[in-house]
Write a protein that holds these residues in place. Structure first.
Motif, PDB file in Angstrom:
ATOM      1  N   ARG A 187       0.831  -1.193   0.000  1.00 31.74           N
ATOM      2  CA  ARG A 187       0.000   0.000   0.000  1.00 31.74           C
ATOM      3  C   ARG A 187       0.873   1.254   0.000  1.00 31.74           C
ATOM      4  O   ARG A 187       1.895   1.307   0.677  1.00 31.74           O
ATOM      5  CB  ARG A 187      -0.899   0.018   1.236  1.00 31.74           C
ATOM      6  N   LEU A 229       2.241   4.988   0.929  1.00 32.99           N
ATOM      7  CA  LEU A 229       2.279   5.848   2.117  1.00 32.99           C
ATOM      8  C   LEU A 229       2.504   7.260   1.618  1.00 32.99           C
ATOM      9  O   LEU A 229       3.528   7.561   1.008  1.00 32.99           O
ATOM     10  CB  LEU A 229       3.398   5.421   3.057  1.00 32.99           C
ATOM     11  N   GLN A 230       1.542   8.131   1.863  1.00 33.17           N
ATOM     12  CA  GLN A 230       1.596   9.477   1.310  1.00 33.17           C
ATOM     13  C   GLN A 230       2.581  10.345   2.074  1.00 33.17           C
ATOM     14  O   GLN A 230       2.649  10.314   3.308  1.00 33.17           O
ATOM     15  CB  GLN A 230       0.207  10.111   1.368  1.00 33.17           C
ATOM     16  N   ALA A 259       0.808   9.209  10.573  1.00 37.10           N
ATOM     17  CA  ALA A 259       0.551   8.664   9.241  1.00 37.10           C
ATOM     18  C   ALA A 259       1.210   7.300   9.068  1.00 37.10           C
ATOM     19  O   ALA A 259       0.652   6.413   8.407  1.00 37.10           O
ATOM     20  CB  ALA A 259       1.056   9.637   8.173  1.00 37.10           C
ATOM     21  N   VAL A 260       2.373   7.107   9.649  1.00 35.17           N
ATOM     22  CA  VAL A 260       3.053   5.811   9.561  1.00 35.17           C
ATOM     23  C   VAL A 260       2.304   4.773  10.387  1.00 35.17           C
ATOM     24  O   VAL A 260       2.136   3.615   9.976  1.00 35.17           O
ATOM     25  CB  VAL A 260       4.520   5.929  10.018  1.00 35.17           C
ATOM     26  N   ASP A 274      -0.905   4.798  11.059  1.00 36.86           N
ATOM     27  CA  ASP A 274      -2.141   4.496  10.331  1.00 36.86           C
ATOM     28  C   ASP A 274      -1.859   3.547   9.164  1.00 36.86           C
ATOM     29  O   ASP A 274      -2.662   2.641   8.874  1.00 36.86           O
ATOM     30  CB  ASP A 274      -2.770   5.785   9.810  1.00 36.86           C
ATOM     31  N   TRP A 275      -0.743   3.747   8.484  1.00 37.38           N
ATOM     32  CA  TRP A 275      -0.373   2.847   7.385  1.00 37.38           C
ATOM     33  C   TRP A 275      -0.101   1.444   7.927  1.00 37.38           C
ATOM     34  O   TRP A 275      -0.550   0.436   7.353  1.00 37.38           O
ATOM     35  CB  TRP A 275       0.863   3.388   6.667  1.00 37.38           C
TER      36      TRP A 275
END
Length: 245
Positions: free
Chosen positions: A2, A4-5, A42-43, A45-46
């Motif tokens: 997936r 990762l933005q 964010a990491v 959540d990923w």
């Protein structure tokens, strides 16, 4: 894998990061950086969207998963910019990164996991530095930071201990060496604890992978397999050519 933005800042790591040195003696140092990531959540959540599996090539007491190439490259670049020269190296030969979660209860640990360990060692440590890093991605400090140790016995005795930890069952190893089952958090007859870096949200540490160390898990009952609440870390490993002396 997936995607990762990237954070809105356009980079994963904090451009204003400050490196602090924790000296262990004998010329050994752990480098500590707080507020390392621009958007650590964010990491996390990923990580909650991917699968963690037991490691196939080491004795890590939990699950691991790979990381997106962009995050791996950002960690590699941060190391090159801020740590490589500071740690006495001049060129990175290879680099690997993963996300990891400690999940095993003390009763599930094997003897080798009752001890501190080294991450990787070079065939010629005078020429090659095997550096390592840990980024703590959890808010609960009770999940544990990292402790560092020095051997109290000869190299031959320590090697025998490590070898037997890989081959003896729990009862025979405990009987032979008097080492109690569980995560190592304090000194014992074989290793002296010389320092501990407490866990802190978004704290990153770098150290020589040839140092004996252990995750300082004092409250294993708090461990979970959920990246949003468990002991999630980003781990990096860097093989580097040392600066010629």
């Amino acid at each position: 894998m997936r995607p990762l933005q990237l954070p809105a800042a356009g980079r994963f790591f904090n451009a204003q990061a400050v490196v602090q040195d924790l000296h262990l003696g004998r010329g050994r140092t752990v480098h500590v950086i707080d507020d390392a990531l621009v958007d650590p959540q964010a990491v996390v959540d990923w990580a909650a969207l991917v699968r963690f599996d037991p490691p196939q090539t080491n004795a890590y007491p939990g699950g691991v998963t790979g990381v997106p190439e962009a995050l791996r490259d950002a960690l590699d670049g941060f190391f090159a910019q801020h740590l490589r020269t500071r740690m006495g190296a001049r060129r990175t030969l290879d680099m690997y990164a993963r996300l990891s979660m400690v999940t095993l209860s003390p009763a599930q640990l094997r003897p080798g996991q009752w001890l501190c360990h080294k991450d990787r060692t070079a065939l010629d440590p005078s020429a090659v530095l095997m550096a390592a890093s840990v980024l703590y991605l959890f808010h609960d400090p009770a999940l544990g930071g990292t402790a560092f140790f020095e051997p109290r016995r000869s190299a031959a005795e320590i090697q025998a201990l490590v070898d037997d930890a890989q081959t003896l069952d729990n009862a025979r190893f405990a009987d032979r060496y008097g080492v109690a089952p569980g995560y190592l958090t304090e000194s014992n007859d074989y290793f002296e604890k010389v320092a501990e870096v407490p866990a802190r949200w978004n704290r990153l540490i770098f150290y020589d992978g040839g140092l004996f160390h252990s995750g300082c898990v004092r409250q294993p009952v708090r461990l979970t397999d959920d990246p949003r609440t468990g002991r999630l870390t980003l781990n990096g490993f860097f093989g580097c050519r040392r600066v010629a002396r």
